[in-house]
Every structure is written in C-alpha cells, then in structure tokens.
Motif scaffolding. Structure first.
Motif, PDB file in Angstrom:
ATOM      1  N   LEU A 234       0.845  -1.187   0.000  1.00  8.80           N
ATOM      2  CA  LEU A 234       0.000   0.000   0.000  1.00  8.80           C
ATOM      3  C   LEU A 234       0.877   1.233   0.000  1.00  8.80           C
ATOM      4  O   LEU A 234       1.853   1.298   0.753  1.00  8.80           O
ATOM      5  CB  LEU A 234      -0.824   0.085   1.289  1.00  8.80           C
ATOM      6  N   ALA A 248       2.721  -5.016   6.756  1.00  7.68           N
ATOM      7  CA  ALA A 248       1.593  -4.560   5.937  1.00  7.68           C
ATOM      8  C   ALA A 248       1.742  -5.001   4.486  1.00  7.68           C
ATOM      9  O   ALA A 248       2.846  -5.212   3.988  1.00  7.68           O
ATOM     10  CB  ALA A 248       1.489  -3.038   6.012  1.00  7.68           C
ATOM     11  N   GLY A 249       0.601  -5.148   3.795  1.00 10.72           N
ATOM     12  CA  GLY A 249       0.612  -5.390   2.361  1.00 10.72           C
ATOM     13  C   GLY A 249       0.501  -6.834   1.925  1.00 10.72           C
ATOM     14  O   GLY A 249       0.571  -7.111   0.730  1.00 10.72           O
ATOM     15  N   GLU A 250       0.282  -7.756   2.858  1.00 10.07           N
ATOM     16  CA  GLU A 250       0.305  -9.175   2.491  1.00 10.07           C
ATOM     17  C   GLU A 250      -1.019  -9.638   1.873  1.00 10.07           C
ATOM     18  O   GLU A 250      -1.681 -10.554   2.378  1.00 10.07           O
ATOM     19  CB  GLU A 250       0.695 -10.018   3.702  1.00 10.07           C
ATOM     20  N   LEU A 251      -1.378  -9.047   0.747  1.00 10.95           N
ATOM     21  CA  LEU A 251      -2.608  -9.435   0.052  1.00 10.95           C
ATOM     22  C   LEU A 251      -2.610 -10.906  -0.331  1.00 10.95           C
ATOM     23  O   LEU A 251      -3.663 -11.529  -0.410  1.00 10.95           O
ATOM     24  CB  LEU A 251      -2.781  -8.614  -1.234  1.00 10.95           C
ATOM     25  N   HIS A 253      -1.863 -13.384   1.239  1.00 10.16           N
ATOM     26  CA  HIS A 253      -2.196 -14.326   2.309  1.00 10.16           C
ATOM     27  C   HIS A 253      -3.540 -14.023   2.947  1.00 10.16           C
ATOM     28  O   HIS A 253      -3.830 -14.483   4.056  1.00 10.16           O
ATOM     29  CB  HIS A 253      -1.034 -14.408   3.297  1.00 10.16           C
ATOM     30  N   VAL A 254      -4.367 -13.275   2.218  1.00  2.90           N
ATOM     31  CA  VAL A 254      -5.775 -13.158   2.595  1.00  2.90           C
ATOM     32  C   VAL A 254      -6.455 -14.451   2.141  1.00  2.90           C
ATOM     33  O   VAL A 254      -6.204 -14.940   1.037  1.00  2.90           O
ATOM     34  CB  VAL A 254      -6.415 -11.935   1.904  1.00  2.90           C
ATOM     35  N   THR A 255      -7.300 -14.999   2.988  1.00  3.53           N
ATOM     36  CA  THR A 255      -7.988 -16.261   2.663  1.00  3.53           C
ATOM     37  C   THR A 255      -9.051 -16.028   1.592  1.00  3.53           C
ATOM     38  O   THR A 255      -9.882 -15.137   1.730  1.00  3.53           O
ATOM     39  CB  THR A 255      -8.667 -16.835   3.924  1.00  3.53           C
ATOM     40  N   VAL A 323     -10.200  -4.809   0.013  1.00  4.22           N
ATOM     41  CA  VAL A 323      -9.180  -3.866   0.479  1.00  4.22           C
ATOM     42  C   VAL A 323      -9.510  -2.456  -0.024  1.00  4.22           C
ATOM     43  O   VAL A 323      -9.367  -1.470   0.710  1.00  4.22           O
ATOM     44  CB  VAL A 323      -7.773  -4.298   0.019  1.00  4.22           C
TER      45      VAL A 323
END
Lengths: 406, 406
Positions: A234, A248-251, A253-255, A323
């Motif tokens: 971001l 921050a920013g670990e898109l 690892h979103v389920t 997001v």
C-alpha cells in the motif's frame, strides 16, 4: 558582535531549511528546472534562484541540460538542475526467487549501470550474495564505472519482511534462510561497500516505483504482484505503509478459499494458493490442460486455461475489492509478467473488483497493469533511497550569510 | 540597523516555530507539565521553559493545576500548563440515526457541557438540526455557559461521507437526505455560530477518539462499529485515513455472503447485512428466537441467539483478518453497545481474526472492545478539531526578541 553572530546563525538556519527542501526535491525527483523546483517546494522563484545560485557556487548542484526537448511552449528553454552526479551513487539490488538484479544511479537519478544474473531457486544466501557481488564487479568492469562513492544501498528481498524485533516466517518458507536474510545481506553489503543499507520486501519497493513512475505521482495506490508468490503493498500519501510490525501489504495471504490448499505461510486457501503462477499452472494441469510455463499459460487458447485464469483473477478481484472498500485507493496496479502477457487477468480482476464496490460511486479506482517490469524491485529500492536518504544533507555548509541592506 | 532588524526577524522566526510546536502539543493533548511538553516536542527543558515563560506572559497559556494527584514519585509536584481556556471553545456534534449528542470543550480540553437529545429515525435534516440547536440552547442556559467564542465545530454524521467532488449515496440510503447533509448541516451551524465547521463520518471521529483515549496513543488502529449499520475507520500514524475520494474505512460494505441479503448500499451480502444489530435481530427472529431489542440480544440465554451472534462475529472476524493482513494494525477495536454488552462478539471475532493471520507471528494485533461509548462521535469530533485546528495559531505574536549576551 553578539548581535551579528546571532543574526548569521539564525538566518543561516532559515536558509538551510529552504536549501534542504530544494535538495530534497532534486534528490527525490531528479533533474528539475528552477520553475519546477519553486512549484515543488512552495518557495518563490526569486528565493529559489538565490538558493540554487549558492548551491551551484558550492558545487552541490550542477546544470545538466535544458528542457528544450520536452517543453511545449515557444519560450526560452530553461536550464535543468540536478544534484552533482559525482556527489554520490546509489545502488538498488533486488533478490528474486531465481535472479538478482542490480542498478546503480548517480545523485541526478541517471542509471549508470544495470544488469541481472540468475541463480538456482535452491541457492542459499551466501551463493546469492556471491552472485550479486560478481554481477556488480562485472558491470563495473564492463562500463569502467567505479563504485567509489556509494551513498546508500537499497536491497529488496522476497517474502514478508517484519521489523527486527518481530518474529519471522519459518526458515525456508519464503526463500532460503529468509529469517537470516536481513542480517546476512545487509552486513555483507555494508562491509563490502562501506555504505548504509536498507532492506525491505521487493514488492514494496516495486509498488513505490510504480507510484512514482507515471506522469503524476499517485498518492494512494494498492499494488499486487502475481509471480512465484503473490505479494502486495500500500502507498498512502506517497509513502509505503509498513504497518505496526512491518508486515503490511500481504494481500497474497488473505484467505479466498477457506479450507483450501495449504499455503507455504502455514494457512490454507490463501490468495497465493490460487493466483500465483505456480498455482495457476498446477490447476491447469489438474484439469488436463498441458501448460508448463508462464509463457504457455499466457498464450494458451485452451478454454480450460482461460477458465483457470479467470477464476484466479476473480479471487484476486474479491480481495482487491475488500481492500479497496476499506482503503479507497486512486489506483490498483497488478504487477507480474502474467498480468502483462495475459490481459484476461486485469480484465477479470477489474470487473470483479468493480462489483465489490458501492454501485453509486461513479469513479472506481483505476485498475491497470504495472508499467514497470518484474525487475522493478531494483528501481524501487533506488526510489526508496532517493526519498529517504538523509545522506546528501551533508553537502558543504553554506558560507556565512551577510545581511542585506535595508 | 539593517543587521539588527534581520537578527530580530530571523531569530523570532525560529522561536516562533518552537512556540508553534509547544502550542500544538497543548492543543492536541490538553494540560501538560513542562517536562511532558519537552518530551512531546523534542526540545530541551531549558528551551521549553523559556518558551512557556513567554507564552504565560502573553496570556496564551495558563497554569491549570499540578500533577500532584497523578504523579508516582515523591518530588515536588510540577505545574501543568494549558492553553488559556478563555481563548476559545470547540463544539463536537454527533448526529446518530436516532439522537444528537453535543459536547463543548474549552481550549484546555475541559468539557464544559454535554448532553443528548433523541429524534425519530424518520426525522429529516431540518428537524435534526432544530433538535440540536434546542439542545445547545438548553445546555447553555442550564449551566450558564455562553458559546461566545466558538473556534470550530466538528460534526459527525452517519454513512459514507465522500469529498464534495465525489458522488454521494442515493438519497435516503444512509439517513434522511444524506446527500444534502453536508450542505445543510455545515451552513446551518456556520451561520448560527459564526465558526468554521468540519463534517465527517461519525465512525471516523469515534476511531480517532479511540486511538487517543488510551494510556499511550495508538499509531495504527483498525476500528469497526456495530450498531444500526456497520461502520469503520483506519488510523495510521495517528491520522485518519480518508482515501482517494474520502470513502476509506467502509468495512461494513465488504462482501461476506456473495448473493446474500440486499444491503442499503445497493450491493448484496455486505458485512452490514449480517453483523449490524438489526440484521442480527432479524436473523434471530427468523430462527424462532424471541428477541426484540439490543438488550434482549445481549442478555438472551437461548443457544440460537448465541449462534447468530457467533456467526455474525465470525463474518466480522474474517473481514477484520483480511484487512489486518494488508494493513498490519497494532490494535483492532470493536465499538457499538452490542460489542460491550455481548462479550461473545469480541471473543469470536478475535478468534476468527487470529486464524486469518500468519500462524508464525507471535504478536497478533490486540482485539478489544471500544473504551468509549457509542456517543463517542462528539468527543471524536472534538479530538479532530484539536488536532487540525489552525485557529489557535493566531495567538498574540511574541514581543521582539532581544539578542542574548555572548
């Protein structure tokens, strides 16, 4: 005499602040005309002219060219000023899963040399670092450049990069000895070049480069990169968001698929298990499509392959939509070679994202493919150096200021 | 003489900058000892003492009390300084779906009066504004306070609050004439009190208040509030994130049930359709549980009710988890009366959120119930005013500075 001394000190302090702003603008943006400087720092043309006259006299700044080539109007071409190229060099290094890329720029943002060298994915840090050093030596020898005045080194690495005090991912999860990367890499480069080193996630560096690469800087940008993994970052107000512990920013690892495939992070059903290039290839093969590489994935005409790409892009779009609902970016940028070579990715992700946002909002964020190539981590590391480096603040002090007549 | 004049001007400029920092700290934090000021602004005790001596002499700052009551050590109690309470008053107003709350504080952050007044949910803006004005008149008359020196008014309203240039939600979707709220409300208050007005989403104001309410300020906070709707906000570096078009923070409209219930925003299956208080009540009734109010929802022993609360909190936890993966907050705060009265909400949301984050991260964000009550929008509006107000910068100019002996 006390009064005279106070006057000089206090006045110099004020001027020094103005000089700092001018130098920062040149450090962050490269060559600028005096008019562009005045606009960038919010000082009058007259004040900027006085400041640049001093800086030119002290050699901190030089005239590099004029804006004749780029200007639209018919007026007299304006000189463009830049930090003295010889006042320092900056090195950006990007360690990917299978290659290292190096770029060296001078203080005026001119890239002097750049190149890349592969290593096996199984290579450990000592081998990766040795490969980088050989590449740097070779580049220097080929172009006759001596890295004698490195002012700073920015190094991008793969995987989450939490702050030193925070725990790291299990050894090997995101690369060889990731937990040891920061210590090994920054110490090795600092010792070799005698310069200060910053290390961060290479996707973050790429996002910063992307935010600064357009015609106008993008203040609020959401970045995701699909490659061997799925990374993200971001940018808010032209600054990278690092978060409370640097994670921050670990898109990736979103389920997106509860109870789905095991991810190397330890969770199940992360976006990365669906939308990384290896995940998409595996899914195609599982459904009987014969694709073995990113190039085949992008060029295949098999409807099964298109379906897999659409499903992955759709999962990506749902994450980006969630997001974006919370973060309200101006732009959403999808990086990675597959996003550039398979247009269905950006198309489908954009469509899904749009459906996740308020239907009554006229202007959804722009969803686009990254402008820069996958090797942008090195450029991004340079951009981060130029934006954060306090090093050039050490330019020669201005001569004592004389009082102007009333 | 020219030199003398330069000296005074330049020196005054430097001191003025220091003064501004001291005044800002007092404006943002309320009463502080000189030691606390020095720590807050990063100046030496000696410099702070000089600055506060000037400010006290000019009446911009007054001694309000000592820290005798709160200090742990046995030393001499330190005086606490604050902006002159008479130098201005600030009004926070929070228009909820069914009530308005007003709080007026002086420049030292002391709340002079506060109160609330209900109106029917069907009330339009003219009626809501009239109710607020009556409340303000009554409060003033009861306490003998005259709002003669309002320096700023902060007004919280429900629903997304995009910037003026951006399109608004359809009329009526988030409250009566929401699209007209900004114009009607701010003009009405500005005309009535002759003060400048800021209007924003009341959940954002609440998040800011929450970030500043603890022992130490929270730099990175994710806030969500469950009430008639589901609102949210992000605080990064002690600043509210507003996003590219002012729409940041809309956690309530992240999709949790694709194809689910129609939401008032126009989408389907938003978190708000599952986790708002009316949504939870409706779901309980649909499953045969006889609950008619928030109080009954919180106190019910019926396992059906607990199941509904757990499912809602679980959906909330998934959204919070996805956002936390990208934004990496230090704290996640759940506001709304139901979060305080039904502990299962925070418990379940925390558990689900934890499962959404990296399993190897030792310190997940703290998930907690909001410290402040649902009426915190007015307090948050005050906090926003104290943090943004440039108004007190207009305090009397310092006297000409004399040069110190060498």
């Amino acid at each position: 005499m006390a009064v005279m001394r106070m006057s000089g000190e206090a006045h110099a302090l004020v001027r020094h602040t103005h000089q700092e702003r001018v130098l920062r603008a040149l450090r962050e943006r490269g060559a600028l005309s005096r008019g562009e400087i005045a606009e960038a720092v919010g000082l009058s043309r007259t004040t900027v002219s006085e400041i640049t006259r001093d800086l030119l006299r002290h050699g901190a700044v030089v005239v590099v060219d004029t804006d004749a080539a780029s200007r639209a109007g018919s007026g007299r071409p304006a000189e463009r000023l830049a930090l003295d190229p010889d006042s320092g060099q900056f090195m950006g290094v990007d360690f990917g899963h299978r290659r290292v890329r190096v770029a060296v720029a001078d203080a005026s943002h001119e890239v002097l040399v750049s190149g890349r060298q592969t290593y096996p994915e199984s290579a450990g840090w000592p081998e990766r670092i040795a490969t980088a050093f050989e590449l740097i030596d070779r580049l220097g020898a080929e172009r006759g450049v001596h890295f004698r005045a490195l002012q700073g080194i920015g190094i991008g690495v793969t995987g989450p990069h939490p702050r030193s005090s925070a725990p790291h991912a299990p050894e090997g999860a995101f690369g060889p000895g990731f937990a040891a990367a920061r210590d090994d890499v920054d110490v090795s480069f600092a010792e070799r070049f005698g310069a200060s080193v910053i290390v961060d996630n290479n996707t973050r560096f790429a996002a910063l480069a992307e935010a600064l690469a357009g015609d106008g800087d993008v203040e609020n940008l959401l970045y995701v990169r699909l490659s061997d993994g799925v990374g993200g970052a971001l940018v808010i107000g032209e600054q990278l968001v690092s978060g409370a512990t640097g994670l921050a920013g670990e898109l990736g690892h979103v389920t997106v698929a509860p109870g789905g495939r095991r991810c190397r992070c330890g969770k199940r059903g992360c976006l990365e298990t669906v939308a990384s290039v290896p995940a998409m290839l595996a899914e195609c093969r599982e459904r009987g499509a014969d694709v073995g590489s990113l190039e085949e994935l992008a060029s295949a005409t098999d409807p099964v392959v298109e379906q897999v790409l659409r499903e992955a892009a759709s999962a990506l779009g749902r994450v980006l939509g969630a997001v974006a609902m919370v973060f309200n970016p101006a732009e959403v940028v999808i990086g990675g070679d597959i996003a550039r070579t398979a247009p269905v990715i950006v198309e489908q992700a954009s469509e899904t994202l749009g459906a996740e946002l308020f239907p009554w909002v006229a202007a959804n964020p722009v969803v686009r493919c990254a402008r820069l190539a996958d090797d942008d981590g090195a450029t991004g590391a340079l951009a981060a150096l130029f934006r954060s480096s306090p090093l050039l603040a050490d330019h020669p002090e201005p001569a004592p200021v004389r009082a102007l007549p009333a």
